[in-house]
Design an enzyme around this catalytic site. Structure first.
Site, PDB file in Angstrom:
ATOM      1  N   GLY A   1      36.192  40.141  43.754  1.00 17.25           N
ATOM      2  CA  GLY A   1      36.962  39.306  42.836  1.00 17.25           C
ATOM      3  C   GLY A   1      37.146  37.906  43.394  1.00 17.25           C
ATOM      4  N   MET A   2      37.769  37.047  42.593  1.00 11.25           N
ATOM      5  CA  MET A   2      37.962  35.662  43.023  1.00 11.25           C
ATOM      6  C   MET A   2      38.779  35.574  44.310  1.00 11.25           C
ATOM      7  SD  MET A   2      39.702  32.365  41.131  1.00 11.25           S
ATOM      8  CE  MET A   2      41.262  33.184  40.855  1.00 11.25           C
ATOM      9  N   VAL A   3      39.915  36.268  44.367  1.00 13.99           N
ATOM     10  CA  VAL A   3      40.760  36.219  45.562  1.00 13.99           C
ATOM     11  C   VAL A   3      40.014  36.811  46.753  1.00 13.99           C
ATOM     12  CG1 VAL A   3      42.863  37.099  46.631  1.00 13.99           C
ATOM     13  CG2 VAL A   3      42.936  36.200  44.302  1.00 13.99           C
TER      14      VAL A   3
ATOM     15  N   LEU B   1      49.098  42.348  46.872  1.00 12.21           N
ATOM     16  CA  LEU B   1      49.092  41.141  46.047  1.00 12.21           C
ATOM     17  C   LEU B   1      49.595  41.486  44.656  1.00 12.21           C
ATOM     18  CD1 LEU B   1      47.213  40.177  48.400  1.00 12.21           C
ATOM     19  CD2 LEU B   1      46.089  38.723  46.695  1.00 12.21           C
TER      20      LEU B   1
ATOM     21  N   SER C   1      51.929  39.579  41.151  1.00 16.68           N
ATOM     22  CA  SER C   1      51.705  38.486  40.201  1.00 16.68           C
ATOM     23  C   SER C   1      53.041  37.949  39.711  1.00 16.68           C
ATOM     24  CB  SER C   1      50.892  38.990  39.009  1.00 16.68           C
ATOM     25  OG  SER C   1      50.919  38.058  37.949  1.00 16.68           O
ATOM     26  N   SER C   2      53.082  36.649  39.433  1.00 19.65           N
ATOM     27  CA  SER C   2      54.316  36.049  38.925  1.00 19.65           C
ATOM     28  C   SER C   2      54.639  36.503  37.505  1.00 19.65           C
ATOM     29  CB  SER C   2      54.226  34.521  38.972  1.00 19.65           C
ATOM     30  OG  SER C   2      53.132  34.056  38.211  1.00 19.65           O
ATOM     31  N   CYS C   3      53.713  37.225  36.850  1.00 14.57           N
ATOM     32  CA  CYS C   3      54.023  37.761  35.522  1.00 14.57           C
ATOM     33  C   CYS C   3      55.030  38.910  35.611  1.00 14.57           C
ATOM     34  CB  CYS C   3      52.765  38.209  34.792  1.00 14.57           C
ATOM     35  SG  CYS C   3      52.027  39.696  35.467  1.00 14.57           S
TER      36      CYS C   3
ATOM     37  N   TYR D   1      50.201  44.890  32.461  1.00 16.17           N
ATOM     38  CA  TYR D   1      49.775  44.422  33.788  1.00 16.17           C
ATOM     39  C   TYR D   1      50.992  44.205  34.682  1.00 16.17           C
ATOM     40  CZ  TYR D   1      47.555  41.311  37.245  1.00 16.17           C
ATOM     41  OH  TYR D   1      47.106  40.730  38.394  1.00 16.17           O
TER      42      TYR D   1
ATOM     43  N   LYS E   1      52.158  46.030  38.339  1.00 21.67           N
ATOM     44  CA  LYS E   1      52.383  45.246  39.556  1.00 21.67           C
ATOM     45  C   LYS E   1      53.801  45.466  40.110  1.00 21.67           C
ATOM     46  CE  LYS E   1      48.421  43.269  40.134  1.00 21.67           C
ATOM     47  NZ  LYS E   1      47.610  43.567  41.339  1.00 21.67           N
TER      48      LYS E   1
ATOM     49  N   CYS F   1      51.299  32.470  42.374  1.00 24.40           N
ATOM     50  CA  CYS F   1      51.331  31.874  41.039  1.00 24.40           C
ATOM     51  C   CYS F   1      49.930  32.033  40.444  1.00 24.40           C
ATOM     52  CB  CYS F   1      51.726  30.392  41.128  1.00 24.40           C
ATOM     53  SG  CYS F   1      50.512  29.355  41.979  1.00 24.40           S
TER      54      CYS F   1
ATOM     55  N   LEU G   1      46.126  31.346  39.659  1.00 23.28           N
ATOM     56  CA  LEU G   1      45.092  30.839  40.561  1.00 23.28           C
ATOM     57  C   LEU G   1      43.857  30.391  39.789  1.00 23.28           C
ATOM     58  CD1 LEU G   1      45.297  33.732  43.164  1.00 23.28           C
ATOM     59  CD2 LEU G   1      46.278  31.450  43.449  1.00 23.28           C
TER      60      LEU G   1
ATOM     61  N   HIS H   1      41.073  33.249  32.878  1.00 19.35           N
ATOM     62  CA  HIS H   1      42.373  32.604  32.769  1.00 19.35           C
ATOM     63  C   HIS H   1      42.203  31.177  32.256  1.00 19.35           C
ATOM     64  CE1 HIS H   1      43.526  35.901  35.583  1.00 19.35           C
ATOM     65  NE2 HIS H   1      44.605  35.878  34.828  1.00 19.35           N
TER      66      HIS H   1
ATOM     67  N   LYS I   1      35.174  25.562  28.056  1.00 13.77           N
ATOM     68  CA  LYS I   1      35.378  25.068  26.685  1.00 13.77           C
ATOM     69  C   LYS I   1      35.018  23.577  26.568  1.00 13.77           C
ATOM     70  CE  LYS I   1      39.246  25.307  23.366  1.00 13.77           C
ATOM     71  NZ  LYS I   1      40.665  25.733  23.296  1.00 13.77           N
TER      72      LYS I   1
END
Length: 306
Positions: free
Chosen positions: A10-12, A101, A103-105, A132, A136, A161, A163, A176, A184
């Protein structure tokens, strides 16, 4: 030190593995084909055989507002299963150090910004990514409970936050906001579109940190894990409007058209800004500005995605 990293593709995960300090550690990071994190027995066996000293749990089913609205069952169950499996298997195999890890959500939708770590479970969640967030929260609490029951298990959670950066997803359906907007606006340039729509009024505020900065934090945290707070926000401590993100990305890409707001579309939380008080006390700060981060991300996008 041998570190077992979930989510290495993944990205992280990729930002952690490709960070300069990674060479100082032995990383094991099986792909989802090599290890199914939804299978507890497989996870347990993997840890038993490999005997890691430290586990970083960065795997997860992630996506933007479109994906979360369309697939709430998957976002809840997949993340719930992999979180509890990796944490419990780590404990059952006596792995003493675990970095989760989150998430701020996880913070309540109507909580007062900036969002302090103590606000978890203090109010209703944002409906557009509730599944989600619940998953978490469970992993975060499970780490707390394990450490409370036995203080020799140092299981802690970092709460990044939003990313963006290298190795991100750039498809409109699964990405995201920042990579979606890059894609876009680039599409608008290629197809000579004179205007681009923005969901809502564009005044909602978001805090996006360059993912390489998070990788830097991870290695700082490994070196200072004993003194790190149980739950710790990791971010900028300030935010920008959606309109400002569009503006900076348009500037970097060289787009000259105009923006039109679609007020029929959902916007999610009006603001989601982390409180960085404890982060400052912990002694860490990000180093990448928004424009610098967007420039690096656009460069990656043009080289490897387009």
């Amino acid at each position: 030190m041998k570190i077992f990293l979930t989510g290495g593709n993944g990205m992280v995960g990729k930002n952690i593995l490709n960070y300069s300090e990674a060479k100082n550690f032995t990383f094991i990071h099986p792909s989802s084909k090599e290890l199914n994190l939804q299978d507890y027995n497989a996870v347990d066996e993997f840890i038993k055989i490999n005997k890691p000293d430290f586990i970083i749990h960065a795997a997860g089913l992630v996506g933007g507002i479109h994906a979360n609205i369309a697939n709430p069952v998957n976002f809840l169950m997949v993340n719930l299963d992999i979180g509890r499996n990796i944490i419990l298997a780590a404990k059952n195999n006596n792995v003493k150090h675990f970095m989760n890890l989150a998430s701020s959500c996880m913070y309540p939708r109507n909580a007062k910004n900036p969002l302090a770590e103590e606000l978890i479970l203090q109010g209703e969640l944002e409906p557009t990514n509730e599944g989600y967030a619940i998953a978490k929260i469970v992993s975060t609490r499970l780490c707390e409970y394990i450490s409370k029951e036995d203080s020799s298990f140092i299981y802690k959670t970092i709460i990044p936050c939003n990313l963006y950066g290298k190795y991100d997803k750039f498809s409109p359906e699964h990405s995201h906001m920042v990579p979606a907007v890059i894609n876009k606006i680039q599409d608008a340039i290629i197809n000579n579109k004179s205007e681009i729509d923005i969901w809502g009024d564009g005044l909602s505020r978001r805090e996006f940190m360059y993912a390489e900065d998070l990788a830097n934090f991870v290695f700082y945290a490994i070196a200072n894990f004993e003194k790190m707070p149980q739950n710790l926000n990791v971010g900028l401590g300030y935010d920008y409007t959606i309109n400002e993100y569009y503006s900076v990305i348009a500037k970097v890409l060289g787009y000259k058209g105009k923006f039109v707001h679609d007020l029929t579309k959902p916007v999610g939380m009006r603001q989601k800004l982390i409180d960085d008080t404890k982060l400052k006390q912990f002694g860490w700060k990000h180093s990448t500005s928004l424009e610098e981060g967007i420039e690096k991300t656009v460069d990656y996008f043009k080289k490897y995605v387009l």
